[in-house]
Design a protein around this motif. Structure first.
Motif, PDB file in Angstrom:
ATOM      1  N   MET A 148       0.849  -1.186   0.000  1.00 37.39           N
ATOM      2  CA  MET A 148       0.000   0.000   0.000  1.00 37.39           C
ATOM      3  C   MET A 148       0.879   1.228   0.000  1.00 37.39           C
ATOM      4  O   MET A 148       2.097   1.126   0.153  1.00 37.39           O
ATOM      5  N   ASN A 149       0.272   2.379  -0.140  1.00 38.28           N
ATOM      6  CA  ASN A 149       1.005   3.636  -0.135  1.00 38.28           C
ATOM      7  C   ASN A 149       1.828   3.753   1.147  1.00 38.28           C
ATOM      8  O   ASN A 149       1.366   3.388   2.226  1.00 38.28           O
ATOM      9  N   VAL A 150       3.040   4.297   1.040  1.00 41.74           N
ATOM     10  CA  VAL A 150       3.944   4.392   2.177  1.00 41.74           C
ATOM     11  C   VAL A 150       3.345   5.221   3.314  1.00 41.74           C
ATOM     12  O   VAL A 150       3.564   4.909   4.496  1.00 41.74           O
ATOM     13  N   VAL A 151       2.593   6.243   2.997  1.00 40.02           N
ATOM     14  CA  VAL A 151       2.004   7.076   4.046  1.00 40.02           C
ATOM     15  C   VAL A 151       0.904   6.304   4.782  1.00 40.02           C
ATOM     16  O   VAL A 151       0.816   6.354   6.016  1.00 40.02           O
ATOM     17  N   GLN A 152       0.085   5.576   4.047  1.00 40.08           N
ATOM     18  CA  GLN A 152      -0.952   4.768   4.689  1.00 40.08           C
ATOM     19  C   GLN A 152      -0.333   3.714   5.596  1.00 40.08           C
ATOM     20  O   GLN A 152      -0.763   3.526   6.737  1.00 40.08           O
ATOM     21  N   ALA A 153       0.683   3.034   5.096  1.00 37.15           N
ATOM     22  CA  ALA A 153       1.349   1.998   5.888  1.00 37.15           C
ATOM     23  C   ALA A 153       2.009   2.589   7.132  1.00 37.15           C
ATOM     24  O   ALA A 153       1.922   2.016   8.226  1.00 37.15           O
ATOM     25  N   THR A 154       2.654   3.727   6.978  1.00 34.95           N
ATOM     26  CA  THR A 154       3.292   4.397   8.119  1.00 34.95           C
ATOM     27  C   THR A 154       2.240   4.775   9.156  1.00 34.95           C
ATOM     28  O   THR A 154       2.453   4.585  10.364  1.00 34.95           O
ATOM     29  N   SER A 155       1.109   5.278   8.708  1.00 32.90           N
ATOM     30  CA  SER A 155       0.029   5.660   9.624  1.00 32.90           C
ATOM     31  C   SER A 155      -0.472   4.466  10.422  1.00 32.90           C
ATOM     32  O   SER A 155      -0.677   4.566  11.634  1.00 32.90           O
ATOM     33  N   ILE A 156      -0.654   3.351   9.752  1.00 34.54           N
ATOM     34  CA  ILE A 156      -1.129   2.144  10.448  1.00 34.54           C
ATOM     35  C   ILE A 156      -0.115   1.711  11.509  1.00 34.54           C
ATOM     36  O   ILE A 156      -0.475   1.394  12.648  1.00 34.54           O
ATOM     37  N   CYS A 157       1.156   1.706  11.149  1.00 33.47           N
ATOM     38  CA  CYS A 157       2.199   1.312  12.109  1.00 33.47           C
ATOM     39  C   CYS A 157       2.273   2.279  13.284  1.00 33.47           C
ATOM     40  O   CYS A 157       2.365   1.849  14.439  1.00 33.47           O
ATOM     41  N   LEU A 158       2.237   3.561  12.991  1.00 35.04           N
ATOM     42  CA  LEU A 158       2.314   4.548  14.071  1.00 35.04           C
ATOM     43  C   LEU A 158       1.092   4.460  14.979  1.00 35.04           C
ATOM     44  O   LEU A 158       1.201   4.659  16.192  1.00 35.04           O
ATOM     45  N   TYR A 159      -0.054   4.147  14.428  1.00 40.27           N
ATOM     46  CA  TYR A 159      -1.241   3.961  15.264  1.00 40.27           C
ATOM     47  C   TYR A 159      -1.010   2.819  16.259  1.00 40.27           C
ATOM     48  O   TYR A 159      -1.246   2.973  17.454  1.00 40.27           O
ATOM     49  N   GLU A 160      -0.525   1.695  15.776  1.00 37.52           N
ATOM     50  CA  GLU A 160      -0.291   0.541  16.648  1.00 37.52           C
ATOM     51  C   GLU A 160       0.787   0.841  17.690  1.00 37.52           C
ATOM     52  O   GLU A 160       0.633   0.533  18.868  1.00 37.52           O
ATOM     53  N   ILE A 161       1.877   1.456  17.260  1.00 39.80           N
ATOM     54  CA  ILE A 161       2.971   1.746  18.192  1.00 39.80           C
ATOM     55  C   ILE A 161       2.521   2.742  19.260  1.00 39.80           C
ATOM     56  O   ILE A 161       2.730   2.515  20.458  1.00 39.80           O
ATOM     57  N   THR A 162       1.894   3.846  18.855  1.00 35.72           N
ATOM     58  CA  THR A 162       1.491   4.854  19.844  1.00 35.72           C
ATOM     59  C   THR A 162       0.372   4.343  20.739  1.00 35.72           C
ATOM     60  O   THR A 162       0.315   4.712  21.911  1.00 35.72           O
ATOM     61  N   LYS A 163      -0.479   3.503  20.220  1.00 39.41           N
ATOM     62  CA  LYS A 163      -1.525   2.894  21.056  1.00 39.41           C
ATOM     63  C   LYS A 163      -0.878   2.102  22.184  1.00 39.41           C
ATOM     64  O   LYS A 163      -1.251   2.230  23.347  1.00 39.41           O
ATOM     65  N   GLN A 164       0.121   1.293  21.835  1.00 39.34           N
ATOM     66  CA  GLN A 164       0.805   0.520  22.872  1.00 39.34           C
ATOM     67  C   GLN A 164       1.574   1.403  23.838  1.00 39.34           C
ATOM     68  O   GLN A 164       1.535   1.173  25.059  1.00 39.34           O
ATOM     69  N   LEU A 165       2.267   2.404  23.328  1.00 36.93           N
ATOM     70  CA  LEU A 165       3.042   3.284  24.215  1.00 36.93           C
ATOM     71  C   LEU A 165       2.130   4.069  25.153  1.00 36.93           C
ATOM     72  O   LEU A 165       2.490   4.323  26.305  1.00 36.93           O
ATOM     73  N   LYS A 166       0.973   4.469  24.673  1.00 39.77           N
ATOM     74  CA  LYS A 166       0.027   5.226  25.498  1.00 39.77           C
ATOM     75  C   LYS A 166      -0.549   4.350  26.612  1.00 39.77           C
ATOM     76  O   LYS A 166      -0.812   4.823  27.709  1.00 39.77           O
ATOM     77  N   GLU A 167      -0.722   3.052  26.330  1.00 39.49           N
ATOM     78  CA  GLU A 167      -1.271   2.118  27.321  1.00 39.49           C
ATOM     79  C   GLU A 167      -0.265   1.807  28.416  1.00 39.49           C
ATOM     80  O   GLU A 167      -0.645   1.454  29.526  1.00 39.49           O
ATOM     81  N   ASN A 168       1.033   1.876  28.099  1.00 41.10           N
ATOM     82  CA  ASN A 168       2.074   1.517  29.097  1.00 41.10           C
ATOM     83  C   ASN A 168       2.352   2.663  30.052  1.00 41.10           C
ATOM     84  O   ASN A 168       2.260   3.766  29.828  1.00 41.10           O
TER      85      ASN A 168
END
Length: 168
Positions: A148-168
């Motif tokens: 997929m587009n690099v920006v879309q893929a980056t957004s998905i990854c950053l969502y997952e990473i920041t979701k986890q960091l925010k929970e910790n």
């Protein structure tokens, strides 16, 4: 009632995440990466490679976020990665490989800063760069296409990473 930029209740937060853009030269993608980095509280963008198109077109797409998101340019991707690695960053490459793991199967901790490497759509991330990664992740996809587009893929990854960091 729909909220605006001025009335939303989001709290500004910066996460210990640096996004390394390996060979991304398309101006609209560069501008959109600034917007994505701003939206997810990324500490820095590093654009690596030659012929990086940073100007009017990327600024238009970024909607002025290039003024708020720290960034640097470096022709040498490996040098940028090694510098961050020696600074204690966990190096995470976004690429589909035989050994990559789904992004939602990786655990991210607040105790280590993260460098997320994203590559140009046509070429992906080189073997030399992948060899430096502590983790190689992919996004599970269910259609016929494997990218997929690099920006879309980056957004998905950053969502997952920041979701986890925010929970910790």
């Amino acid at each position: 009632m729909q909220l605006t930029h001025y009335t939303s209740k989001f709290s500004p937060h910066t996460f210990p995440i640096t996004v390394i853009c390996d060979g991304i030269t398309n101006a609209p993608n560069i501008g959109s990466l600034f917007r994505t980095a701003d939206a997810f509280g990324v500490e820095k963008l590093i654009f690596c490679g030659k012929d990086i198109e940073f100007g009017r077109k990327s600024a238009k797409t970024s909607r002025a976020t290039e003024k708020y998101v720290p960034f640097e340019m470096n022709t040498d991707t490996l040098e940028s990665i090694l510098r961050l690695k020696s600074g204690g960053y966990r190096i995470v490459a976004l690429e589909i490989t035989e050994d990559s793991q789904a992004i939602n199967q990786i655990t991210f901790e607040t105790t280590e800063p993260i460098a997320l490497i994203v590559g140009a759509e046509n070429f992906g991330i080189s073997e030399a760069v992948l060899a430096l990664a502590d983790s190689v992740v992919h996004i599970n996809m269910f259609g016929q296409n494997s990218s997929m587009n690099v920006v879309q893929a980056t957004s998905i990854c950053l969502y997952e990473i920041t979701k986890q960091l925010k929970e910790n």
